[in-house]
Write an enzyme that holds these catalytic residues in place. Structure first.
Site, mmCIF file in Angstrom:
data_model
loop_
_atom_site.group_PDB
_atom_site.id
_atom_site.type_symbol
_atom_site.label_atom_id
_atom_site.label_comp_id
_atom_site.label_asym_id
_atom_site.label_seq_id
_atom_site.Cartn_x
_atom_site.Cartn_y
_atom_site.Cartn_z
ATOM 1 N N CYS A 152 0.796 -1.223 0.000
ATOM 2 C CA CYS A 152 0.000 0.000 0.000
ATOM 3 C C CYS A 152 0.831 1.278 0.000
ATOM 4 O O CYS A 152 0.273 2.364 -0.121
ATOM 5 C CB CYS A 152 -0.936 -0.003 1.202
ATOM 6 S SG CYS A 152 -1.762 -1.587 1.400
ATOM 7 N N HIS A 285 -2.695 8.396 5.879
ATOM 8 C CA HIS A 285 -3.001 7.116 5.222
ATOM 9 C C HIS A 285 -4.457 6.756 5.567
ATOM 10 O O HIS A 285 -5.218 6.416 4.692
ATOM 11 C CB HIS A 285 -2.015 6.051 5.707
ATOM 12 C CG HIS A 285 -2.092 4.759 4.967
ATOM 13 N ND1 HIS A 285 -2.052 4.687 3.588
ATOM 14 C CD2 HIS A 285 -2.200 3.471 5.397
ATOM 15 C CE1 HIS A 285 -2.140 3.423 3.215
ATOM 16 N NE2 HIS A 285 -2.234 2.664 4.286
ATOM 17 N N HIS A 319 -9.507 2.377 -0.539
ATOM 18 C CA HIS A 319 -8.062 2.223 -0.429
ATOM 19 C C HIS A 319 -7.560 1.636 -1.743
ATOM 20 O O HIS A 319 -7.830 0.486 -2.061
ATOM 21 C CB HIS A 319 -7.726 1.311 0.755
ATOM 22 C CG HIS A 319 -6.255 1.180 1.006
ATOM 23 N ND1 HIS A 319 -5.304 1.825 0.231
ATOM 24 C CD2 HIS A 319 -5.555 0.493 1.941
ATOM 25 C CE1 HIS A 319 -4.103 1.528 0.671
ATOM 26 N NE2 HIS A 319 -4.224 0.727 1.717
#
Lengths: 389, 302
Positions: A152, A285, A319
């Site tokens: 990620c 994030h 995400h």
């Protein structure tokens, strides 16, 4: 050495280009919806799905239908990269590198093969490097190319490598980006980890219950002054600092106090020669998993204090894995250009463990000169990028 | 610049903690990867949960750990843990199970290797992973060279694994070759003292530019070329000492070629196979024919 951003391209569930993404952000409209383009999921999932078939994406990417069977992440990446690259050209006087980022490469085609055992040749498109290979050929970039694959945080690390290459005078210009499409592999994967929320995700909310995945691609051009003197491109923003540190705590979870996150942000500040007070806004994030938001929240609170302005855009786009770092750097640039902070969505209850709260209403006409953007991944990977005017 | 201080390989041949050249001269033939006794280097509790590809990377890392603090871990891998990718794909394709084990998913993520190395060596420094087909290692190496410039002591590695399913697929794609399993790791720093070799340059370019690059840079009195590839149908590399004959075929095998070059620079041998080494050898060029169009070129000197 100045590192200038001179091109931006983005496609996500909230828009097919930069303007559409900006409009959605400032009107607080989320792209999270029921995923309906992926067949064979064991249950309903919510996600940031781009509601276009691969055929429709190919028409945008190529201006026509193509017969080639291409991975969806490649189509998304090509669309975003074309927006960023614009009318730029290869130039023998400009040393140009290409850095991509992905976690799944052509996994959608691999899934089809595993299901049907047909079209074995489509597995040539499986490896993570295939999108970068394709784009480098497409834009005729013949020098250095690589693909970052650190889950990620992949595209944040790609920005970092590109910035360091320019700082060390290895290259004059770098096309950098990342792209990940929604796949059964990643949806099942995050669901198996029991961190997939079946309601719209709630970043930094006390009752947050996990993430929604999304699909996106983002690309930017970085140039040094020598390159800009030739291309005459306008400077859109600057990369001021970067930091990467490993949490060294757990394969997938972050340490309770976000030690790696703190260290990455601290290194980025040192690289930029800035103090925490110099950061006007943090694009966190903020995946909305119980673990990430607590760990990151504590790290932000420790380093930046109780009055810091921060939010997460994950409830807009989902995400987007390897694309998250770069699309959120692009959103951070929109914040700087428009002196606007895009708020978190779905946030109703303050986290009991934290003193800080995210920005919950859109803030306009706030002076935003410097933004820090966080991207954290599996393997304890923590990356922070600082962007300025 | 970047200086190589240590290396370690797990590949075809009993290479772990040994030199490739010793193997060559002993001529012990093997087509299987020979793994070390992992329990001798990795503690039992950790070992049980670890995927095969992580074991290779960690065992090689442990053989390369320097006295100084490691500031960065960088890994290149073409396919990551393809075994765990297959396991996870099968778990939701072949069964109706709605509850899936997350373990193969976690292990399939490419940077699980560099992340696990950090976790088990308690390293909180820079950590990254690169994947670019046959050029996967060159991406990691380019980052590692920058990291040494920035003052870091670096663990750098290439690692890939093969599986029966992967080779079955290769056969269905009419491939003339089989993938094998292998890994090579290095310790790099900016310290010249006691180093084994210096990396002068690593570039990625198009094959048609290779010949002009060699013409401009290669001095036959002092330079030697070794070459290899992660795919087989390649005639160019036959002109030179072919490291892929020793390493086997995997996407990050140029790391193996670089170890072989380091050993040649530190040896007294005058010829190998049909190739004479220059009497006054100063540099070795490692040419990686990564695809039909792309090459990686790494230059080392003693």
């Amino acid at each position: 050495m100045e590192i200038s951003v001179t091109g931006l391209g983005v496609i996500s569930a909230i828009g097919l280009d930069l303007e559409q993404n900006h409009n959605a952000l400032r009107s607080l409209s989320s792209g999270i919806s029921k995923i309906n383009l992926i067949e064979g999921l064991s249950q309903d999932f919510l996600g940031g799905e781009i509601k276009l078939s691969n055929k429709e994406l190919a028409e945008i990417a190529f201006g026509k239908d193509v017969n080639e069977k291409l991975p969806r992440s490649l189509l998304l990446s090509l669309i975003a990269a074309k927006q960023a690259w614009g009318s730029n050209k290869p130039n023998s006087r400009i040393r140009t590198a290409m850095i991509g980022a992905t976690t799944i490469g052509g996994m959608d085609l691999t899934e089809q093969y595993f299901k049907t055992k047909e079209s074995v040749e489509s597995l040539h498109q499986h490896p993570c490097g295939i999108v970068t290979d394709y784009l480098a050929n497409y834009f005729q970039l013949e020098d250095f190319k690589t693909t970052v694959s650190t889950a990620c945080s992949s595209s944040a690390n790609a920005i970092m490598l590109g910035s360091r290459m320019i700082k060390n005078n290895l290259f004059d210009r770098v096309l950098i980006g990342g792209g990940d499409a929604l796949t059964k592999f990643t949806i099942n994967g995050f669901n198996s980890l029991r961190i997939y929320d079946n309601e719209p995700c709630k970043p930094f909310d006390n009752n947050r219950n996990g993430l929604n995945l999304g699909e996106a691609a983002g690309y930017i051009i970085l140039e040094n002054n020598k390159s800009i003197a030739i291309t005459k491109n306008n400077k859109i923003a600057s990369i001021l600092g970067w930091g990467n540190a490993n949490d060294s705590f757990h394969q997938t979870a972050s340490s309770p106090n976000g030690e790696g996150a703190q260290k990455a942000m601290q290194i980025a500040l040192e690289e930029a020669n800035l103090l925490p007070d110099d950061i006007d806004y943090i694009n966190a994030h903020g995946t909305a998993t119980p673990n990430n938001d607590l760990s990151e929240g504590r790290a932000i609170e420790t380093l930046f204090g109780e009055t810091t302005l921060f939010s997460s855009t994950k409830a807009y786009t989902g995400h987007t894995l390897a694309a998250a770092g770069i699309i959120e750097c692009i959103f951070s640039i929109l914040s700087i250009q428009n002196n606007t902070i895009f708020p978190v969505l779905n946030n109703n209850e303050k986290m009991t463990e934290l003193k800080i709260t995210p920005v919950k209403k859109i803030m306009q006409n706030v002076k935003i000169d410097t933004v820090l953007s966080n991207s954290f991944g599996f393997g304890g990977n923590n990356a922070s990028i600082i962007i300025g005017r | 610049m970047a200086f190589i201080h240590k290396y370690s390989t797990i590949s075809q041949g009993n290479f772990y903690n040994k030199n490739i050249l010793d193997y060559y001269f002993n001529n012990i033939a093997s087509i299987e990867t020979i793994h070390p006794e992992y329990k001798k280097v990795i503690s039992g509790i950790n070992l049980r949960r670890m995927s095969a590809i992580v074991k290779m990377g960690l065992a090689n890392t442990l053989a390369c750990i320097p006295k100084q603090k490691v500031g960065a871990i960088v890994v290149g891998t073409g396919l990551g843990s393809i075994h765990h990718t297959e396991l996870f794909l099968s778990s939701f394709t072949d069964s109706e199970l709605s509850v899936l084990s997350p373990t193969p998913f976690i292990n399939s993520v490419h940077n699980t290797i560099s992340g696990e190395i950090a976790l088990h060596t308690k390293n909180k420094g820079y950590n990254s992973t690169y994947s670019q087909g046959g050029l996967s290692f060159e991406g990691a190496l380019t980052d590692a060279i920058l990291l040494t410039k920035e003052g870091h002591n670096v663990i750098l590695g290439g690692v890939d694994e093969s599986t029966p399913i992967l080779n079955d697929i290769m056969q269905k794609m009419d491939s003339q070759y089989k993938f094998t399993t292998g890994s090579t790791f290095f310790n790099l720093s900016s310290i010249k003292k006691d180093s084994l070799a210096e990396i002068i340059n690593c570039i990625i370019t198009k094959k048609q530019k290779l010949y002009s690059f060699i013409n401009e840079n290669f001095n036959p009195d002092e330079d030697f070329i070794i070459s290899g590839s992660s795919f087989c149908n390649n005639s160019e590399r036959a002109k030179h000492l072919d490291y892929s004959k020793f390493s086997g075929i995997y996407m990050s095998n140029s790391a193996f070629g670089i170890q072989l070059a380091v050993e040649l620079l530190n040896s007294n041998i005058t010829h190998i196979e049909n190739h004479n080494l220059p009497l006054n050898m100063k540099r070795i060029f490692i040419i990686n024919y990564a695809t039909n169009n792309d090459v990686g070129i790494t230059i080392l000197r003693k």
